[in-house]
Design a protein around this motif. Structure first.
Motif, PDB file in Angstrom:
ATOM      1  N   ASP A  66     -49.766  -3.463   5.584  1.00  0.00           N
ATOM      2  CA  ASP A  66     -48.703  -2.452   5.562  1.00  0.00           C
ATOM      3  C   ASP A  66     -48.825  -1.526   6.774  1.00  0.00           C
ATOM      4  O   ASP A  66     -47.822  -1.183   7.403  1.00  0.00           O
ATOM      5  N   ALA A  67     -50.050  -1.152   7.112  1.00  0.00           N
ATOM      6  CA  ALA A  67     -50.263  -0.288   8.284  1.00  0.00           C
ATOM      7  C   ALA A  67     -49.835  -0.997   9.565  1.00  0.00           C
ATOM      8  O   ALA A  67     -49.217  -0.377  10.437  1.00  0.00           O
ATOM      9  N   LEU A  68     -50.140  -2.295   9.691  1.00  0.00           N
ATOM     10  CA  LEU A  68     -49.716  -3.063  10.867  1.00  0.00           C
ATOM     11  C   LEU A  68     -48.196  -3.150  10.959  1.00  0.00           C
ATOM     12  O   LEU A  68     -47.610  -2.992  12.028  1.00  0.00           O
ATOM     13  N   LEU A  69     -47.579  -3.409   9.828  1.00  0.00           N
ATOM     14  CA  LEU A  69     -46.128  -3.609   9.805  1.00  0.00           C
ATOM     15  C   LEU A  69     -45.357  -2.343  10.126  1.00  0.00           C
ATOM     16  O   LEU A  69     -44.328  -2.390  10.799  1.00  0.00           O
ATOM     17  N   HIS A  70     -45.838  -1.212   9.641  1.00  0.00           N
ATOM     18  CA  HIS A  70     -45.064   0.028   9.748  1.00  0.00           C
ATOM     19  C   HIS A  70     -45.645   1.045  10.724  1.00  0.00           C
ATOM     20  O   HIS A  70     -45.210   2.203  10.737  1.00  0.00           O
ATOM     21  N   ALA A  71     -46.604   0.641  11.543  1.00  0.00           N
ATOM     22  CA  ALA A  71     -47.211   1.566  12.509  1.00  0.00           C
ATOM     23  C   ALA A  71     -46.139   2.228  13.368  1.00  0.00           C
ATOM     24  O   ALA A  71     -45.139   1.606  13.722  1.00  0.00           O
ATOM     25  N   ASP A  72     -46.342   3.479  13.667  1.00  0.00           N
ATOM     26  CA  ASP A  72     -45.442   4.265  14.525  1.00  0.00           C
ATOM     27  C   ASP A  72     -44.022   4.376  13.967  1.00  0.00           C
ATOM     28  O   ASP A  72     -43.084   4.634  14.714  1.00  0.00           O
ATOM     29  N   GLY A  73     -43.863   4.168  12.674  1.00  0.00           N
ATOM     30  CA  GLY A  73     -42.550   4.317  12.051  1.00  0.00           C
ATOM     31  C   GLY A  73     -41.550   3.236  12.404  1.00  0.00           C
ATOM     32  O   GLY A  73     -40.355   3.384  12.151  1.00  0.00           O
ATOM     33  N   ARG A  74     -42.018   2.149  12.976  1.00  0.00           N
ATOM     34  CA  ARG A  74     -41.097   1.050  13.313  1.00  0.00           C
ATOM     35  C   ARG A  74     -40.713   0.277  12.058  1.00  0.00           C
ATOM     36  O   ARG A  74     -41.449   0.239  11.083  1.00  0.00           O
ATOM     37  N   ASN A 117     -49.054 -13.334   0.981  1.00  0.00           N
ATOM     38  CA  ASN A 117     -48.811 -11.955   1.418  1.00  0.00           C
ATOM     39  C   ASN A 117     -47.443 -11.475   0.940  1.00  0.00           C
ATOM     40  O   ASN A 117     -46.453 -11.569   1.673  1.00  0.00           O
ATOM     41  N   PRO A 118     -47.379 -10.946  -0.282  1.00  0.00           N
ATOM     42  CA  PRO A 118     -46.089 -10.471  -0.812  1.00  0.00           C
ATOM     43  C   PRO A 118     -45.383  -9.475   0.101  1.00  0.00           C
ATOM     44  O   PRO A 118     -44.154  -9.442   0.141  1.00  0.00           O
ATOM     45  N   LEU A 119     -46.132  -8.674   0.861  1.00  0.00           N
ATOM     46  CA  LEU A 119     -45.497  -7.724   1.789  1.00  0.00           C
ATOM     47  C   LEU A 119     -44.646  -8.454   2.819  1.00  0.00           C
ATOM     48  O   LEU A 119     -43.569  -7.981   3.190  1.00  0.00           O
ATOM     49  N   LEU A 120     -45.116  -9.603   3.285  1.00  0.00           N
ATOM     50  CA  LEU A 120     -44.322 -10.381   4.247  1.00  0.00           C
ATOM     51  C   LEU A 120     -43.056 -10.904   3.591  1.00  0.00           C
ATOM     52  O   LEU A 120     -41.983 -10.894   4.192  1.00  0.00           O
ATOM     53  N   ARG A 121     -43.182 -11.367   2.371  1.00  0.00           N
ATOM     54  CA  ARG A 121     -42.000 -11.897   1.651  1.00  0.00           C
ATOM     55  C   ARG A 121     -40.946 -10.818   1.427  1.00  0.00           C
ATOM     56  O   ARG A 121     -39.760 -11.111   1.341  1.00  0.00           O
ATOM     57  N   SER A 122     -41.387  -9.565   1.335  1.00  0.00           N
ATOM     58  CA  SER A 122     -40.448  -8.478   1.036  1.00  0.00           C
ATOM     59  C   SER A 122     -39.710  -7.965   2.277  1.00  0.00           C
ATOM     60  O   SER A 122     -38.772  -7.179   2.156  1.00  0.00           O
ATOM     61  N   LEU A 123     -40.108  -8.411   3.463  1.00  0.00           N
ATOM     62  CA  LEU A 123     -39.482  -7.911   4.688  1.00  0.00           C
ATOM     63  C   LEU A 123     -38.077  -8.474   4.871  1.00  0.00           C
ATOM     64  O   LEU A 123     -37.806  -9.619   4.486  1.00  0.00           O
ATOM     65  N   PRO A 124     -37.202  -7.696   5.513  1.00  0.00           N
ATOM     66  CA  PRO A 124     -35.919  -8.285   5.916  1.00  0.00           C
ATOM     67  C   PRO A 124     -36.207  -9.385   6.929  1.00  0.00           C
ATOM     68  O   PRO A 124     -37.159  -9.287   7.704  1.00  0.00           O
ATOM     69  N   ARG A 125     -35.401 -10.434   6.884  1.00  0.00           N
ATOM     70  CA  ARG A 125     -35.632 -11.580   7.759  1.00  0.00           C
ATOM     71  C   ARG A 125     -34.587 -11.658   8.859  1.00  0.00           C
ATOM     72  O   ARG A 125     -33.437 -11.301   8.664  1.00  0.00           O
ATOM     73  N   LEU A 126     -35.055 -12.166   9.972  1.00  0.00           N
ATOM     74  CA  LEU A 126     -34.163 -12.451  11.085  1.00  0.00           C
ATOM     75  C   LEU A 126     -34.120 -13.960  11.222  1.00  0.00           C
ATOM     76  O   LEU A 126     -35.125 -14.589  11.552  1.00  0.00           O
ATOM     77  N   ALA A 127     -32.976 -14.526  10.923  1.00  0.00           N
ATOM     78  CA  ALA A 127     -32.767 -15.964  11.109  1.00  0.00           C
ATOM     79  C   ALA A 127     -32.076 -16.143  12.453  1.00  0.00           C
ATOM     80  O   ALA A 127     -31.172 -15.395  12.801  1.00  0.00           O
ATOM     81  N   LEU A 128     -32.523 -17.121  13.206  1.00  0.00           N
ATOM     82  CA  LEU A 128     -31.930 -17.363  14.516  1.00  0.00           C
ATOM     83  C   LEU A 128     -30.581 -18.034  14.384  1.00  0.00           C
ATOM     84  O   LEU A 128     -30.358 -18.844  13.481  1.00  0.00           O
ATOM     85  N   ALA A 129     -29.699 -17.700  15.306  1.00  0.00           N
ATOM     86  CA  ALA A 129     -28.357 -18.279  15.307  1.00  0.00           C
ATOM     87  C   ALA A 129     -28.106 -18.985  16.626  1.00  0.00           C
ATOM     88  O   ALA A 129     -28.448 -18.467  17.696  1.00  0.00           O
ATOM     89  N   ASP A 130     -27.531 -20.164  16.553  1.00  0.00           N
ATOM     90  CA  ASP A 130     -27.077 -20.899  17.741  1.00  0.00           C
ATOM     91  C   ASP A 130     -28.144 -21.044  18.821  1.00  0.00           C
ATOM     92  O   ASP A 130     -27.943 -20.642  19.966  1.00  0.00           O
ATOM     93  N   VAL A 131     -29.262 -21.636  18.473  1.00  0.00           N
ATOM     94  CA  VAL A 131     -30.309 -21.867  19.472  1.00  0.00           C
ATOM     95  C   VAL A 131     -30.295 -23.333  19.897  1.00  0.00           C
ATOM     96  O   VAL A 131     -29.980 -24.214  19.103  1.00  0.00           O
ATOM     97  N   PRO A 132     -30.624 -23.592  21.156  1.00  0.00           N
ATOM     98  CA  PRO A 132     -30.671 -24.978  21.627  1.00  0.00           C
ATOM     99  C   PRO A 132     -31.893 -25.704  21.068  1.00  0.00           C
ATOM    100  O   PRO A 132     -32.768 -25.089  20.446  1.00  0.00           O
TER     101      PRO A 132
END
Length: 188
Positions: A66-74, A117-132
Motif C-alpha cells: 500500500d505504501a509503494l502504491l500510494h507514495a507521494d499521494g499518487r 495481492n488483493p490490493l493489486l486486484r482492487s486497483l483501477p486497471r488500464l487496458a491498452l487500446a489499439d496496439v500493434p
C-alpha cells in the motif's frame, strides 16, 4: 558484471538505454523468476525511465505494498486487462498524479501475483487500446497482441500522457535490446 544494468559485461544492455522523462511514475513489480532472465526487459524499462522503480516479489506484505502504491499521494493504476464486465480503463487524471503499476512476469505468474495481492486486484486497471503486434521476437507469444512488459508500459504511458514521441523513443530502445538479444541466440 555491469554496475549499471546488473548483467554480465558480455550481455550489458546499457547501449540500448534511452532516457525518457515521463510525468507518470512507473512501479515495476518484478516476479522473482524474471530477475535472472536474459530476455527480461524490466530492467531496461527501469533504466530508461528515471521516474521508475523495480520491486521484486510475488506476494507482498499489504502495508508495504500500500505504501509503494500510494507514495507521494499518487493514484496507482494497474496495467492489466480489465476483467469481464469491469470498466476497461482508468478514469482520466493529470499524468503527474499517476503511478503506473506494471507486473513484470509471465501471464501465468502475473495472474498469481494478482491472486496473492488483493490490493493489486482492487486497483483501477488500464487496458491498452489499439496496439500493434509485439516486436518481441526473441520469445514466444500465443497471440500477436501479447506484448512484453516493456512494450505494454511504453504504450500505456503514451495512452496516459498523449506523448507519442516518448513512446517511439522507448520502443526504439526496446528494438535495440531485441536485436542484441537475438544476436546472442543466433551465436549460441
Amino acid at each position: 558484471m555491469c554496475a549499471v544494468c546488473e548483467r554480465p559485461q558480455a550481455a550489458c544492455i546499457c547501449a540500448s538505454v534511452v532516457r525518457v522523462d515521463s510525468p507518470v511514475e512507473v512501479l515495476i513489480l518484478m516476479h522473482p523468476l524474471e530477475v535472472g532472465q536474459a530476455k527480461n526487459s524490466g530492467r531496461l524499462l527501469n533504466l530508461c525511465l528515471p521516474a521508475s522503480r523495480i520491486v521484486v516479489g510475488e506476494a507482498f506484505e499489504p502495508g508495504a505494498l500500500d505504501a509503494l502504491l500510494h507514495a507521494d499521494g499518487r493514484r496507482p493504476v494497474l496495467l492489466y486487462p480489465a476483467e469481464a464486465g469491469a470498466d476497461a480503463g482508468a478514469a482520466p487524471m493529470e499524468p503527474s498524479r499517476l503511478r503506473l503499476v506494471v507486473l513484470d512476469a509471465t501471464w501465468r505468474k502475473s495472474r498469481k501475483m494478482l491472486y496473492l495481492n488483493p490490493l493489486l486486484r482492487s486497483l483501477p486497471r488500464l487496458a491498452l487500446a489499439d496496439v500493434p503486434a509485439s516486436g518481441y521476437r526473441i520469445r514466444k507469444a500465443h497471440a500477436p497482441h501479447q506484448l512484453s512488459s516493456f512494450e505494454a508500459a511504453a504504450y500505456a504511458l503514451a495512452q496516459l500522457t498523449g506523448e507519442q514521441a516518448a513512446c517511439v523513443r522507448l520502443l526504439d530502445a526496446f528494438e535495440s535490446f531485441v536485436v542484441q538479444q537475438a544476436a546472442f541466440v543466433r551465436s549460441a
